[in-house]
Motif scaffolding. Structure first.
Motif, PDB file in Angstrom:
ATOM      1  N   UNK A 111       0.816  -1.203   0.000  1.00  0.00           N
ATOM      2  CA  UNK A 111       0.000   0.000   0.000  1.00  0.00           C
ATOM      3  C   UNK A 111       0.853   1.257   0.000  1.00  0.00           C
ATOM      4  N   UNK A 112       0.226   2.417  -0.106  1.00  0.00           N
ATOM      5  CA  UNK A 112       0.979   3.678  -0.145  1.00  0.00           C
ATOM      6  C   UNK A 112       1.790   3.938   1.123  1.00  0.00           C
ATOM      7  N   UNK A 113       1.270   3.508   2.283  1.00  0.00           N
ATOM      8  CA  UNK A 113       2.055   3.730   3.513  1.00  0.00           C
ATOM      9  C   UNK A 113       3.345   2.919   3.486  1.00  0.00           C
ATOM     10  N   UNK A 114       3.254   1.662   3.070  1.00  0.00           N
ATOM     11  CA  UNK A 114       4.448   0.823   2.969  1.00  0.00           C
ATOM     12  C   UNK A 114       5.430   1.420   1.965  1.00  0.00           C
ATOM     13  N   UNK A 115       4.927   1.909   0.847  1.00  0.00           N
ATOM     14  CA  UNK A 115       5.804   2.532  -0.154  1.00  0.00           C
ATOM     15  C   UNK A 115       6.473   3.787   0.415  1.00  0.00           C
ATOM     16  N   UNK A 116       5.716   4.523   1.241  1.00  0.00           N
ATOM     17  CA  UNK A 116       6.290   5.720   1.860  1.00  0.00           C
ATOM     18  C   UNK A 116       7.438   5.348   2.800  1.00  0.00           C
ATOM     19  N   UNK A 117       7.239   4.306   3.610  1.00  0.00           N
ATOM     20  CA  UNK A 117       8.281   3.880   4.530  1.00  0.00           C
ATOM     21  C   UNK A 117       9.490   3.330   3.779  1.00  0.00           C
ATOM     22  N   UNK A 118       9.240   2.660   2.660  1.00  0.00           N
ATOM     23  CA  UNK A 118      10.344   2.142   1.842  1.00  0.00           C
ATOM     24  C   UNK A 118      11.168   3.299   1.280  1.00  0.00           C
ATOM     25  N   UNK A 119      10.487   4.340   0.803  1.00  0.00           N
ATOM     26  CA  UNK A 119      11.201   5.516   0.276  1.00  0.00           C
ATOM     27  C   UNK A 119      11.973   6.219   1.381  1.00  0.00           C
ATOM     28  N   UNK A 120      11.392   6.250   2.580  1.00  0.00           N
ATOM     29  CA  UNK A 120      12.031   6.941   3.698  1.00  0.00           C
ATOM     30  C   UNK A 120      13.226   6.172   4.244  1.00  0.00           C
ATOM     31  N   UNK A 121      13.056   4.870   4.479  1.00  0.00           N
ATOM     32  CA  UNK A 121      14.062   4.101   5.210  1.00  0.00           C
ATOM     33  C   UNK A 121      15.028   3.324   4.327  1.00  0.00           C
ATOM     34  N   UNK A 122      14.577   2.914   3.160  1.00  0.00           N
ATOM     35  CA  UNK A 122      15.426   2.099   2.295  1.00  0.00           C
ATOM     36  C   UNK A 122      16.066   2.952   1.200  1.00  0.00           C
ATOM     37  N   UNK A 123      15.228   3.678   0.473  1.00  0.00           N
ATOM     38  CA  UNK A 123      15.747   4.513  -0.615  1.00  0.00           C
ATOM     39  C   UNK A 123      16.378   5.811  -0.111  1.00  0.00           C
ATOM     40  N   UNK A 124      16.083   6.174   1.147  1.00  0.00           N
ATOM     41  CA  UNK A 124      16.606   7.411   1.733  1.00  0.00           C
ATOM     42  C   UNK A 124      16.219   8.625   0.881  1.00  0.00           C
ATOM     43  N   UNK A 125      14.976   8.629   0.424  1.00  0.00           N
ATOM     44  CA  UNK A 125      14.465   9.712  -0.421  1.00  0.00           C
ATOM     45  C   UNK A 125      13.303  10.385   0.313  1.00  0.00           C
ATOM     46  N   UNK A 126      13.586  11.378   1.153  1.00  0.00           N
ATOM     47  CA  UNK A 126      12.532  11.985   1.968  1.00  0.00           C
ATOM     48  C   UNK A 126      11.436  12.653   1.150  1.00  0.00           C
ATOM     49  N   UNK A 127      11.804  13.297   0.050  1.00  0.00           N
ATOM     50  CA  UNK A 127      10.794  13.978  -0.770  1.00  0.00           C
ATOM     51  C   UNK A 127       9.811  12.959  -1.351  1.00  0.00           C
ATOM     52  N   UNK A 128      10.332  11.836  -1.817  1.00  0.00           N
ATOM     53  CA  UNK A 128       9.451  10.797  -2.359  1.00  0.00           C
ATOM     54  C   UNK A 128       8.570  10.203  -1.269  1.00  0.00           C
ATOM     55  N   UNK A 129       9.131  10.070  -0.080  1.00  0.00           N
ATOM     56  CA  UNK A 129       8.349   9.500   1.016  1.00  0.00           C
ATOM     57  C   UNK A 129       7.184  10.410   1.383  1.00  0.00           C
ATOM     58  N   UNK A 130       7.392  11.722   1.326  1.00  0.00           N
ATOM     59  CA  UNK A 130       6.311  12.659   1.639  1.00  0.00           C
ATOM     60  C   UNK A 130       5.171  12.509   0.637  1.00  0.00           C
ATOM     61  N   UNK A 131       5.507  12.347  -0.627  1.00  0.00           N
ATOM     62  CA  UNK A 131       4.478  12.141  -1.655  1.00  0.00           C
ATOM     63  C   UNK A 131       3.649  10.901  -1.346  1.00  0.00           C
ATOM     64  N   UNK A 132       4.336   9.826  -0.953  1.00  0.00           N
ATOM     65  CA  UNK A 132       3.628   8.586  -0.647  1.00  0.00           C
ATOM     66  C   UNK A 132       2.852   8.687   0.664  1.00  0.00           C
ATOM     67  N   UNK A 133       3.387   9.434   1.628  1.00  0.00           N
ATOM     68  CA  UNK A 133       2.636   9.635   2.875  1.00  0.00           C
ATOM     69  C   UNK A 133       1.327  10.372   2.591  1.00  0.00           C
ATOM     70  N   UNK A 134       1.383  11.384   1.711  1.00  0.00           N
ATOM     71  CA  UNK A 134       0.167  12.099   1.332  1.00  0.00           C
ATOM     72  C   UNK A 134      -0.834  11.141   0.674  1.00  0.00           C
ATOM     73  N   UNK A 135      -0.322  10.261  -0.180  1.00  0.00           N
ATOM     74  CA  UNK A 135      -1.200   9.293  -0.840  1.00  0.00           C
ATOM     75  C   UNK A 135      -1.832   8.350   0.185  1.00  0.00           C
ATOM     76  N   UNK A 136      -1.053   7.969   1.185  1.00  0.00           N
ATOM     77  CA  UNK A 136      -1.581   7.093   2.234  1.00  0.00           C
ATOM     78  C   UNK A 136      -2.691   7.785   3.018  1.00  0.00           C
ATOM     79  N   UNK A 137      -2.478   9.053   3.337  1.00  0.00           N
ATOM     80  CA  UNK A 137      -3.495   9.818   4.077  1.00  0.00           C
ATOM     81  C   UNK A 137      -4.773   9.940   3.257  1.00  0.00           C
ATOM     82  N   UNK A 138      -4.625  10.277   2.005  1.00  0.00           N
ATOM     83  CA  UNK A 138      -5.796  10.434   1.127  1.00  0.00           C
ATOM     84  C   UNK A 138      -6.525   9.114   0.886  1.00  0.00           C
ATOM     85  N   UNK A 139      -5.775   8.008   0.939  1.00  0.00           N
ATOM     86  CA  UNK A 139      -6.377   6.690   0.704  1.00  0.00           C
ATOM     87  C   UNK A 139      -6.891   6.050   1.992  1.00  0.00           C
TER      88      UNK A 139
END
Length: 298
Positions: free
Chosen positions: A30-58
Motif C-alpha cells: 500500500x501507499x504507507x508501505x511505499x512511503x516507509x520504503x522511500x524513507x528508510x530504504x531509498x533514503x528519499x525523503x521527498x518521495x516519502x512525503x508524496x507517498x505519505x500524502x497518498x496514504x493519508x488520502x487513501x
C-alpha cells in the motif's frame, strides 16, 4: 519463529521477511508501505512525503502516515507545513492516537519557535491529566525510545510535561513562572535536568544561595542522571557562573515584566499537594483546581 512454521515458508518469502525486519519496513504494497520504503530504504525523503500524502488520502494507516510525514518534513525544515498538515488531518485519526499527535505538534512548535502555541498545548495536556483522560484513562502507557519499549506512569508524564512547560517559559524569559513549574515537577519526579534548569532560573532572578542549594544536589549525585557527562558539564558551567556573579541587587537589572498567563502557574502554587497516588484518579496537583479548569484550557 517456530521451526515447523519456517519449513512452510518459501526462501523468497523468508528473504522478504528478513528484509522488512532489518529495515524496519512494514510488509505489504500500500501507499504507507511505499512511503516507509522511500524513507528508510531509498533514503528519499521527498518521495516519502508524496507517498505519505497518498496514504493519508487513501485512508491507509492515516495516523502513522501523518506522524511519520511530520517527522520527515521537520528534517527537511518544512516545519510550518508539517504543523498545518497535522492540524488539518488529525480529525481522520482515531482517538487513541491524538495524544501522540499532540506530542508531535509540541515538538514541531519547539522546532520553529512557536512558544505560545507550545505553552497552550502543554496546558491542554495537563488538563487531560486533570480530568482523567490522559493515556486513554489508563495509569500507564507504553513508550518507545531508541528502539526500546518501556512503561511511563501518569506521575512521570506529569513531571515531563511540567518540565517542558518550564522550558517554554524560560524561552520567554519568564523565569519566575519557569521556577514555579520546575519546582512542582521536581516534587513529583525529580531529575538532574530539571534541577539544572531550576538553578538557571534562580540565577536569572539573582537568588544565588537558593541556586547553589539546588546545584549541590546534582554535584553530590543526589538526583537521577547526576552522573551523566553532559549534566556534569552543565553543572560545572553553572558553578562557574555562580562563582563569578556579583549579587549587587536582589533582582537582575534586566528582569522582564513577568506575566503568569491566565494565573496558571499561580494556581499550581496554591494547590500543589504532596504526591498521593491512591487518593483518586486525579493527580494531587489538580485535586482542588476545579475553579481553574477554564484557565487550564487556555
Amino acid at each position: 519463529m517456530d521451526i515447523g512454521l519456517r519449513k512452510n515458508i518459501s526462501p523468497k518469502k523468508e528473504k522478504d521477511l528478513s528484509f522488512h525486519v532489518i529495515h524496519k519496513v512494514p510488509s505489504g504494497d500500500g501507499p504507507y508501505v511505499r512511503a516507509k520504503h522511500a524513507q528508510l530504504v531509498q533514503k528519499d525523503p521527498e518521495a516519502s512525503i508524496i507517498w505519505f500524502w497518498k496514504a493519508i488520502n487513501a485512508g491507509d494507516r492515516v495516523d502513522s502516515a501523518l506522524k511519520d510525514m511530520a517527522v520527515v518534513m521537520k528534517q527537511l525544515d518544512r516545519t510550518e507545513e508539517a504543523i498545518e498538515a497535522v492540524k488539518a488531518f488529525r480529525g481522520l485519526c482515531p482517538r487513541h492516537s491524538q495524544e501522540s499527535l499532540d506530542n508531535v505538534l509540541i515538538d514541531l512548535y519547539k522546532k520553529c519557535g512557536k512558544v505560545d502555541e507550545q505553552i497552550a498545548l502543554l496546558k491542554y495536556k495537563l488538563k487531560l491529566i486533570y480530568i482523567g483522560e490522559a493515556f486513554n484513562g489508563k495509569p500507564t502507557k507504553t513508550a518507545r525510545s531508541h528502539g526500546k519499549k518501556f512503561q511511563v506512569s501518569i506521575r512521570q508524564e506529569t513531571s515531563r510535561i511540567l518540565g517542558n512547560l518550564g522550558w517554554a517559559y524560560m524561552q520567554k524569559s519568564n523565569f519566575m513562572a519557569a521556577e514555579v513549574v520546575y519546582r512542582k515537577a521536581q516534587m513529583i519526579d525529580p531529575d538532574t535536568n530539571k534541577a539544572l534548569n531550576l538553578c538557571h532560573c534562580l540565577i536569572k532572578q539573582a537568588r544565588f544561595e537558593e541556586a547553589d542549594l539546588v546545584l549541590q544536589d546534582v554535584l553530590h549525585y543526589k538526583l537521577p542522571g547526576s552522573d551523566d557527562p553532559k549534566s556534569r558539564s552543565r553543572a560545572e558551567e553553572l558553578t562557574s557562573e555562580l562563582n563569578v556573579t556579583q549579587p549587587t541587587s536582589p533582582f537582575p537589572l534586566d528582569l522582564p515584566d513577568l506575566n503568569f498567563e491566565d494565573d496558571f502557574v499561580e494556581a499550581l502554587e496554591r494547590v500543589m499537594n504532596e504526591w498521593a497516588p491512591n487518593r483518586s484518579r486525579r493527580l494531587p496537583i489538580f485535586e482542588e483546581i476545579s475553579q481553574f479548569r477554564d484557565q487550564l484550557a487556555c
